[in-house]
Design an enzyme around this catalytic site. Structure first.
Site, PDB file in Angstrom:
ATOM      1  N   ARG A 120     -11.564  -5.809 -11.608  1.00 13.16           N
ATOM      2  CA  ARG A 120     -11.956  -4.588 -10.897  1.00 13.16           C
ATOM      3  C   ARG A 120     -13.482  -4.393 -10.984  1.00 13.16           C
ATOM      4  O   ARG A 120     -14.113  -4.001 -10.012  1.00 13.16           O
ATOM      5  CB  ARG A 120     -11.258  -3.359 -11.491  1.00 13.16           C
ATOM      6  CG  ARG A 120      -9.751  -3.332 -11.326  1.00 13.16           C
ATOM      7  CD  ARG A 120      -9.296  -2.825  -9.995  1.00 13.16           C
ATOM      8  NE  ARG A 120      -9.620  -1.439  -9.745  1.00 13.16           N
ATOM      9  CZ  ARG A 120      -9.208  -0.776  -8.657  1.00 13.16           C
ATOM     10  NH1 ARG A 120      -8.459  -1.395  -7.738  1.00 13.16           N
ATOM     11  NH2 ARG A 120      -9.544   0.464  -8.467  1.00 13.16           N
ATOM     12  N   PHE A 125      -5.786   7.449   6.065  1.00 12.25           N
ATOM     13  CA  PHE A 125      -6.213   6.110   6.475  1.00 12.25           C
ATOM     14  C   PHE A 125      -5.111   5.060   6.364  1.00 12.25           C
ATOM     15  O   PHE A 125      -5.362   3.871   6.567  1.00 12.25           O
ATOM     16  CB  PHE A 125      -7.451   5.675   5.670  1.00 12.25           C
ATOM     17  CG  PHE A 125      -7.240   5.647   4.168  1.00 12.25           C
ATOM     18  CD1 PHE A 125      -6.666   4.558   3.528  1.00 12.25           C
ATOM     19  CD2 PHE A 125      -7.641   6.733   3.392  1.00 12.25           C
ATOM     20  CE1 PHE A 125      -6.484   4.532   2.152  1.00 12.25           C
ATOM     21  CE2 PHE A 125      -7.468   6.722   2.010  1.00 12.25           C
ATOM     22  CZ  PHE A 125      -6.874   5.614   1.389  1.00 12.25           C
ATOM     23  N   THR A 184     -14.538   1.063  -4.775  1.00 12.56           N
ATOM     24  CA  THR A 184     -13.734   0.968  -3.545  1.00 12.56           C
ATOM     25  C   THR A 184     -14.596   1.054  -2.284  1.00 12.56           C
ATOM     26  O   THR A 184     -14.460   0.237  -1.373  1.00 12.56           O
ATOM     27  CB  THR A 184     -12.683   2.096  -3.530  1.00 12.56           C
ATOM     28  OG1 THR A 184     -11.844   1.936  -4.674  1.00 12.56           O
ATOM     29  CG2 THR A 184     -11.848   2.045  -2.270  1.00 12.56           C
ATOM     30  N   ARG A 186     -18.240  -6.328  -3.718  1.00 22.89           N
ATOM     31  CA  ARG A 186     -18.426  -5.357  -2.630  1.00 22.89           C
ATOM     32  C   ARG A 186     -19.877  -4.895  -2.534  1.00 22.89           C
ATOM     33  O   ARG A 186     -20.391  -4.659  -1.442  1.00 22.89           O
ATOM     34  CB  ARG A 186     -17.498  -4.160  -2.842  1.00 22.89           C
ATOM     35  CG  ARG A 186     -16.028  -4.487  -2.597  1.00 22.89           C
ATOM     36  CD  ARG A 186     -15.126  -3.377  -3.115  1.00 22.89           C
ATOM     37  NE  ARG A 186     -13.719  -3.586  -2.817  1.00 22.89           N
ATOM     38  CZ  ARG A 186     -12.725  -2.903  -3.396  1.00 22.89           C
ATOM     39  NH1 ARG A 186     -13.003  -2.004  -4.320  1.00 22.89           N
ATOM     40  NH2 ARG A 186     -11.475  -3.151  -3.069  1.00 22.89           N
ATOM     41  N   TYR A 208       0.813  -1.217   0.000  1.00 23.99           N
ATOM     42  CA  TYR A 208       0.000   0.000   0.000  1.00 23.99           C
ATOM     43  C   TYR A 208       0.851   1.273   0.000  1.00 23.99           C
ATOM     44  O   TYR A 208       0.366   2.340   0.372  1.00 23.99           O
ATOM     45  CB  TYR A 208      -0.966  -0.013   1.195  1.00 23.99           C
ATOM     46  CG  TYR A 208      -2.170  -0.915   0.971  1.00 23.99           C
ATOM     47  CD1 TYR A 208      -3.000  -0.744  -0.138  1.00 23.99           C
ATOM     48  CD2 TYR A 208      -2.499  -1.923   1.870  1.00 23.99           C
ATOM     49  CE1 TYR A 208      -4.112  -1.555  -0.351  1.00 23.99           C
ATOM     50  CE2 TYR A 208      -3.618  -2.734   1.670  1.00 23.99           C
ATOM     51  CZ  TYR A 208      -4.421  -2.540   0.560  1.00 23.99           C
ATOM     52  OH  TYR A 208      -5.521  -3.339   0.350  1.00 23.99           O
ATOM     53  N   HIS A 225      -8.859  -7.045  -2.849  1.00 29.17           N
ATOM     54  CA  HIS A 225      -7.997  -6.124  -3.583  1.00 29.17           C
ATOM     55  C   HIS A 225      -7.821  -6.662  -5.002  1.00 29.17           C
ATOM     56  O   HIS A 225      -7.675  -7.869  -5.192  1.00 29.17           O
ATOM     57  CB  HIS A 225      -6.615  -6.041  -2.922  1.00 29.17           C
ATOM     58  CG  HIS A 225      -5.593  -5.383  -3.799  1.00 29.17           C
ATOM     59  ND1 HIS A 225      -5.451  -4.015  -3.869  1.00 29.17           N
ATOM     60  CD2 HIS A 225      -4.703  -5.896  -4.693  1.00 29.17           C
ATOM     61  CE1 HIS A 225      -4.499  -3.724  -4.752  1.00 29.17           C
ATOM     62  NE2 HIS A 225      -4.037  -4.846  -5.262  1.00 29.17           N
TER      63      HIS A 225
END
Ligand code: IDP
Ligand code: MG
Length: 139
Positions: A87, A59, A93, A104, A51, A117
């Site tokens: 994706r 965050f 996200t 999601r 990351y 991810h």
């Protein structure tokens, strides 16, 4: 369209909730092929490298804690246009914005617990696959 490989992580929230099978099924039924898989207890160093692009975000600390909080199932998936298709299969996200039908959008509620991810470009996919898998673990 080119055959691509992408790095997918089934994150600790998904593993805790027993969703690895459901998530892998969605990719497999879409036609993607598993080229590598390993279960990883992510150390802080790997979390921060993975990351790195988010290091300056507010965050970042929470994100590193989260990805290090349990086991993660790392996968390399292959298929035509795999990076964008994965994706799209994963969804936006923020699960609050993710379309129903996406992973999601169906299974998550809020960040950072968004289950999966997926690499976001060919360059990222190449560097992330190299970060998570030694060459000889790819079939
Ligand atoms: P992506 O996973 O859809 O590519 P990124 O923007 O690359 O999303 O963010 C990486 C991860 O960081 C997200 O999947 C999510 O877990 C977490 N994240 C992103 N934005 C926030 C935020 O505003 N608060 C908390 N966590 C976040
Ligand atoms: Mg990202």
């Amino acid at each position: 369209m080119a055959v691509e490989r992408t790095l997918i992580l089934v994150k600790p929230d998904a593993m805790r909730r027993g969703l690895a099978g459901e998530i892998l099924r969605r990719f497999e039924t879409r036609g993607l092929e598993v080229k590598a898989a390993r279960l990883v207890r992510v150390e802080r160093e790997l979390a921060e490298l993975h990351y790195e692009v988010h290091r300056e975000k507010p965050f970042f600390g929470e994100l590193v804690e989260f990805i290090s909080s349990g086991s993660t199932l790392a996968l390399v998936l292959e298929g035509e246009g795999a990076i964008a298709t994965c994706r799209a299969t994963i969804g936006a996200t923020n699960p609050a914005d993710a379309a129903p039908g996406s992973i999601r959008g169906d299974l998550a509620l809020s960040m950072p617990d968004n289950l999966v991810h997926g690499s976001d470009s060919p360059e990222t996919a190449a560097s992330e696959i190299a970060l998570w898998f030694p060459d000889d673990e790819l079939v």
